[in-house]
Design a protein around this motif. Structure first.
Motif, short mmCIF file in Angstrom:
data_model
loop_
_atom_site.label_atom_id
_atom_site.label_comp_id
_atom_site.label_asym_id
_atom_site.label_seq_id
_atom_site.Cartn_x
_atom_site.Cartn_y
_atom_site.Cartn_z
N GLY A 103 9.43 3.07 -8.88
CA GLY A 103 8.26 2.93 -9.74
C GLY A 103 7.17 2.03 -9.19
N GLY A 104 7.26 1.71 -7.91
CA GLY A 104 6.24 0.85 -7.31
C GLY A 104 6.62 -0.61 -7.40
N ALA A 105 5.81 -1.45 -6.76
CA ALA A 105 6.08 -2.88 -6.73
C ALA A 105 4.81 -3.61 -6.32
CB ALA A 105 7.19 -3.19 -5.73
N LEU A 154 1.52 0.33 5.56
CA LEU A 154 1.92 1.55 4.85
C LEU A 154 0.71 2.26 4.25
CD1 LEU A 154 5.19 0.35 3.06
CD2 LEU A 154 4.99 1.91 5.02
N VAL A 155 -0.23 1.50 3.73
CA VAL A 155 -1.45 2.09 3.16
C VAL A 155 -2.28 2.74 4.27
CG1 VAL A 155 -3.64 1.55 2.02
CG2 VAL A 155 -1.49 0.62 1.11
N ARG A 156 -2.47 2.02 5.35
CA ARG A 156 -3.27 2.53 6.47
C ARG A 156 -2.67 3.82 7.04
NH1 ARG A 156 -3.05 -1.76 9.06
NH2 ARG A 156 -1.51 -1.26 10.64
N LYS A 157 -1.35 3.92 7.06
CA LYS A 157 -0.68 5.09 7.62
C LYS A 157 -0.49 6.21 6.60
CE LYS A 157 1.45 2.41 11.22
NZ LYS A 157 2.61 2.03 11.95
N GLY A 158 -0.91 5.96 5.34
CA GLY A 158 -0.87 7.00 4.33
C GLY A 158 0.44 7.15 3.59
N TYR A 159 1.34 6.18 3.70
CA TYR A 159 2.64 6.25 3.04
C TYR A 159 2.63 5.63 1.65
CZ TYR A 159 4.53 7.62 7.56
OH TYR A 159 4.78 8.28 8.73
N ALA A 160 1.64 4.80 1.37
CA ALA A 160 1.56 4.12 0.07
C ALA A 160 0.10 3.91 -0.29
CB ALA A 160 2.29 2.77 0.14
N GLU A 161 -0.12 3.58 -1.54
CA GLU A 161 -1.47 3.25 -2.00
C GLU A 161 -1.38 2.14 -3.04
OE1 GLU A 161 -3.02 6.90 -3.55
OE2 GLU A 161 -1.91 6.75 -5.42
N ARG A 162 -2.47 1.41 -3.15
CA ARG A 162 -2.55 0.35 -4.16
C ARG A 162 -3.25 0.92 -5.39
NH1 ARG A 162 -3.81 -2.39 0.70
NH2 ARG A 162 -2.42 -4.14 1.12
N ARG A 163 -2.71 0.54 -6.55
CA ARG A 163 -3.29 0.94 -7.83
C ARG A 163 -3.38 -0.28 -8.73
NH1 ARG A 163 0.31 6.27 -9.21
NH2 ARG A 163 -0.52 7.61 -7.56
N PRO A 164 -4.22 -0.21 -9.74
CA PRO A 164 -4.22 -1.31 -10.72
C PRO A 164 -2.84 -1.42 -11.37
CG PRO A 164 -6.13 0.12 -11.04
CD PRO A 164 -5.23 0.80 -10.05
N ASP A 191 -0.65 -6.19 -15.55
CA ASP A 191 -1.23 -7.43 -15.04
C ASP A 191 -2.53 -7.10 -14.31
OD1 ASP A 191 -1.89 -9.81 -13.81
OD2 ASP A 191 0.10 -10.17 -12.96
N ALA A 192 -3.65 -7.40 -14.94
CA ALA A 192 -4.96 -7.06 -14.37
C ALA A 192 -5.22 -7.77 -13.04
CB ALA A 192 -6.06 -7.41 -15.37
N ARG A 193 -4.52 -8.87 -12.76
CA ARG A 193 -4.73 -9.61 -11.51
C ARG A 193 -3.92 -9.02 -10.35
NH1 ARG A 193 -2.45 -14.96 -13.30
NH2 ARG A 193 -1.18 -13.46 -14.38
N ALA A 194 -2.91 -8.24 -10.66
CA ALA A 194 -2.00 -7.73 -9.62
C ALA A 194 -2.33 -6.28 -9.26
CB ALA A 194 -0.56 -7.82 -10.11
N ARG A 195 -1.89 -5.89 -8.09
CA ARG A 195 -2.02 -4.51 -7.63
C ARG A 195 -0.61 -3.94 -7.47
NH1 ARG A 195 -6.60 -1.97 -7.73
NH2 ARG A 195 -6.40 -1.06 -5.70
N LEU A 196 -0.44 -2.73 -7.96
CA LEU A 196 0.84 -2.04 -7.84
C LEU A 196 0.80 -1.17 -6.59
CD1 LEU A 196 3.53 -1.71 -9.40
CD2 LEU A 196 2.52 0.34 -10.43
N VAL A 197 1.79 -1.30 -5.75
CA VAL A 197 1.89 -0.47 -4.55
C VAL A 197 2.85 0.67 -4.87
CG1 VAL A 197 2.49 -0.42 -2.10
CG2 VAL A 197 1.53 -2.50 -3.11
#
Length: 148
Positions: A50-52, A75-85, A89-95
């Motif tokens: 579920g992300g982390a 992982l984001v640069r290589k297209g395996y993951a993305e960051r989401r709100p 927690d509005a201060r954190a990003r979910l990967v």
């Protein structure tokens, strides 16, 4: 169990784990997922639930938050993951894993089956299942971490 036997058991388990990690990694690369290291697979193990956040990932991998952030950037640069709100927690990003990340995870699962198949052939199906049950009984319930 004598100390020497305990050491032999430890060495056998570590050797099997190291070989398994290497064979899974090689299988993933052979299936077209290049530019990854085994540590990425350990990150996928956490992200697949579920992300982390980077902090969650750092705790899972047993590394600093900075190291986990660098791994996430990769992982984001290589297209395996993305960051989401983060939903809570509005201060954190979910990967979270992308479709490419999920495809890589499926390739790792196939590679694991290929890597374990010779063990099953050598031990037999029944003994392999007993080994699974016994290792599950003694394995810690904590995160799966790289050993380097």
């Amino acid at each position: 169990m004598q100390n020497s036997e305990a050491m032999a058991l430890s060495a056998a388990l570590l050797s099997a784990a190291g070989e398994l990690t290497q064979r899974i990694h090689e299988g993933v690369v052979d299936r077209g997922f290049e530019g990854l290291r085994p540590a990425h697979g350990f990150a996928f193990a956490r992200l697949s639930r579920g992300g982390a956040t980077a902090t969650d990932l750092a705790a899972h991998l047993g590394v600093t938050k900075q190291a986990a952030s660098q791994l996430v950037d990769e992982l984001v640069r290589k297209g395996y993951a993305e960051r989401r709100p983060h939903p809570d927690d509005a201060r954190a990003r979910l990967v979270v894993m992308t479709e490419r990340g999920w495809a890589c995870a499926r390739a790792a699962e196939e590679s694991a089956a290929d890597a374990v198949r010779p063990w099953v052939e050598r031990l037999g199906e029944r003994k392999a299942r007993v080994l699974l049950d016994q290792l599950t009984a003694v394995a810690p319930d904590g995160p799966i971490r790289p050993t380097w």
